[in-house]
Motif scaffolding. Structure first.
Motif, PDB file in Angstrom:
ATOM      1  N   LYS A  36       0.826  -1.206   0.000  1.00 46.78           N
ATOM      2  CA  LYS A  36       0.000   0.000   0.000  1.00 46.78           C
ATOM      3  C   LYS A  36       0.858   1.253   0.000  1.00 46.78           C
ATOM      4  O   LYS A  36       0.583   2.218  -0.716  1.00 46.78           O
ATOM      5  N   SER A  88       1.241   3.421  -3.463  1.00 51.04           N
ATOM      6  CA  SER A  88       0.242   4.476  -3.217  1.00 51.04           C
ATOM      7  C   SER A  88      -1.173   3.959  -3.473  1.00 51.04           C
ATOM      8  O   SER A  88      -1.917   4.499  -4.309  1.00 51.04           O
ATOM      9  N   VAL A 103      -5.162   2.937  -2.781  1.00 53.62           N
ATOM     10  CA  VAL A 103      -6.378   3.366  -2.088  1.00 53.62           C
ATOM     11  C   VAL A 103      -7.453   2.308  -2.321  1.00 53.62           C
ATOM     12  O   VAL A 103      -7.461   1.616  -3.344  1.00 53.62           O
ATOM     13  N   LYS A 104      -8.341   2.184  -1.353  1.00 55.75           N
ATOM     14  CA  LYS A 104      -9.423   1.211  -1.468  1.00 55.75           C
ATOM     15  C   LYS A 104     -10.450   1.703  -2.481  1.00 55.75           C
ATOM     16  O   LYS A 104     -10.820   2.887  -2.488  1.00 55.75           O
ATOM     17  N   TYR A 117      -7.856  -2.809  -3.887  1.00 58.05           N
ATOM     18  CA  TYR A 117      -7.063  -1.585  -3.899  1.00 58.05           C
ATOM     19  C   TYR A 117      -6.488  -1.322  -5.284  1.00 58.05           C
ATOM     20  O   TYR A 117      -6.090  -2.243  -6.006  1.00 58.05           O
ATOM     21  N   THR A 154      -2.952   5.228  -6.942  1.00 59.94           N
ATOM     22  CA  THR A 154      -3.217   6.604  -7.399  1.00 59.94           C
ATOM     23  C   THR A 154      -2.181   7.042  -8.428  1.00 59.94           C
ATOM     24  O   THR A 154      -2.321   8.106  -9.039  1.00 59.94           O
TER      25      THR A 154
END
Length: 476
Positions: A106, A110, A112-113, A131, A134
């Protein structure tokens, strides 16, 4: 029937069995040489990057289950991101890791869920989250976090999430060559009258190799003695084994570390079996059975002899014994589940040759070896052993096995020459001798323990912890 006539019958049994094994090994080696020569002549000058311009390349999902892989996870994902292909995605399935694997991924990528449509066609353990990065450089990377359910369950999650034509099942700790997917896909697009349902590739040992930016930069013969033994095993299994079975379309196993499958047919048979620890073997057998029983079409399981995938193998007795125990249990479970295929002409060559061979010479061989050792001890105790005949037979068996290993070493050097230098060859020959004396008897014991665990009340369900050291990584 007197005792000596019974002994004569037993002696003849062991002699016939040994001769049959030797004949089969010789035949397999010969077929492998012929098939590999054919492959090299056909593809030696082929430019695989030209395939990137093809308009109808099948799309591919790369599915990699991960469990407690914090030591190698970033390097391995970077390797997957470097592959050469058009339409592909990477799905890393975190199977309830207890270490910091997910947190490391994560942070590095980078993540995000996100809310993605997930169709659970194949039943699996619950999903905790999906996930995406970005960073636009990683748009084709997806990370799935789920409750622990084992490797087969994690692969099924990836198959459910995938929307591609094919999926590449790979161990996340593996390092694959950049053009590996192109080479694995080639059989799917060049076969016109035969349905290719899966293809496998050669696995090589990455221990002691130098890894730079997710690629094998320098190949070294492993320093660890256990890893060295396994290098020779892999030469025999892939260069002189699976190539032969692929030649007659009788291949029953594609390594769980690296195999490309038709997603449509994998889903049709219900995905990976979560009730076996040999999910790679079982899926291939079940897909073959499906093609005979349901689709009734000409089909093929292909094999690519190029060294496309590098993996870390066990470097300790403890971890190695767990792995081989598991392989034995997985093989027995598959045999029991699909015993209908044994000597059944309905399944063609698979039922009459491949499946019986697996039963008689893969599963039963270590058991017969143990019985043979006990028989020799019995004969010695009662002073009815002919030492002249015993030494003759032992010398023949030892010499044949040793020459077979020598041939595998020399043939790999002649064809792909990944391990270079006279020093390596001398080391490999010494290891081949030591393997016959020490390693092969241990493998027999590992196999016997798998049989005991399966049949005598101590049957194990899990994989057993497979601790890894991690690669010698360098990033630039």
């Amino acid at each position: 029937m007197d005792s000596y006539s019974l002994i004569d019958i037993i002696n003849r049994f062991f002699l016939v069995y040994a001769c049959t094994i030797f004949l089969s090994y010789f035949t397999v080696a010969l077929m492998s040489v012929l098939e590999l020569k054919k492959y090299l002549n056909k593809n030696r000058n082929f430019d695989y990057t030209s395939m990137l311009g093809f308009h109808k390349l099948p799309s591919v999902s790369i599915i990699a289950p991960a469990y407690n892989e914090e030591k190698t996870i970033i390097e391995n994902i970077k390797c997957l991101l470097n592959i050469k292909y058009q339409d592909f995605e990477i799905i890393i399935v975190n199977d309830g890791s207890k270490d910091s694997s997910l947190e490391i991924i994560k942070e590095y990528f980078s993540l995000v869920k996100v809310d993605l449509i997930y169709q659970g066609t194949i039943p699996t353990k619950p999903i905790r989250g999906i996930y995406k990065s970005t960073n636009i450089s990683y748009t084709h990377l997806t990370i799935v976090d789920k409750e622990n359910g084992g490797k087969a369950d994690a692969l099924n999650v990836g198959v459910n999430l995938s929307q591609k034509d094919l999926f590449l099942a790979i161990d996340v700790d593996c390092i694959i060559e950049p053009d590996a997917v192109l080479k694995m896909v080639k059989p799917f697009i060049e076969e016109r009258h035969t349905e290719v349902i899966a293809s496998g590739g050669v696995i090589r040992v990455a221990n002691s190799c130098e890894i730079v930016n997710g690629r094998v930069d320098k190949v070294h013969f492993p320093k660890n003695i256990w890893a060295r033994f396994q290098v020779l095993e892999y030469f025999r299994a892939f260069t002189l084994g699976r190539m032969a079975w692929a030649r007659i379309n009788g291949l029953l196993i594609i390594s769980g570390a690296f195999g490309l499958f038709s997603r449509k047919r994998a889903v049709a048979v219900g995905g990976y079996d979560t009730n076996t620890v040999g999910e790679d073997l079982e899926l291939v057998v079940r897909m073959r059975r499906y093609m005979h029983e349901v689709e009734k079409k000409k089909y093929k399981v292909a094999f690519i002899p190029d060294p496309l995938c590098w993996t870390e193998v066990p470097e300790s007795y403890k971890i190695l014994s767990r792995q081989r125990n598991r392989w034995t249990r997985g093989g027995i479970e598959t045999i029991q589940k699909h015993k209908k295929m044994f000597l059944n002409p309905e399944y063609g060559l698979i039922g009459m040759v491949s499946f019986p061979y697996w039963v008689l010479f893969e599963w039963l061989a270590p058991i017969i070896e143990i019985i043979g050792i006990g028989y020799v001890i019995f004969m010695t105790i009662f002073n009815i052993l002919s030492f002249k005949m015993f030494i003759t037979m032992f010398g023949f068996v030892f010499s044949f096995a040793l020459l077979y290993s020598f041939f595998a070493i020399l043939y790999e050097a002649y064809t792909y020459n990944k391990y270079q230098g006279i020093g390596y060859l001398l080391n490999a020959f010494v290891i081949a001798i030591l393997e016959m004396i020490f390693y092969q008897p241990l493998n027999m014991i590992f196999s016997l323990s798998g049989n005991i665990d399966t049949f005598f009340g101590g049957k194990k369900k899990g994989w057993g912890e497979m601790t890894r050291k991690g690669f010698n990584n360098t990033s630039t």
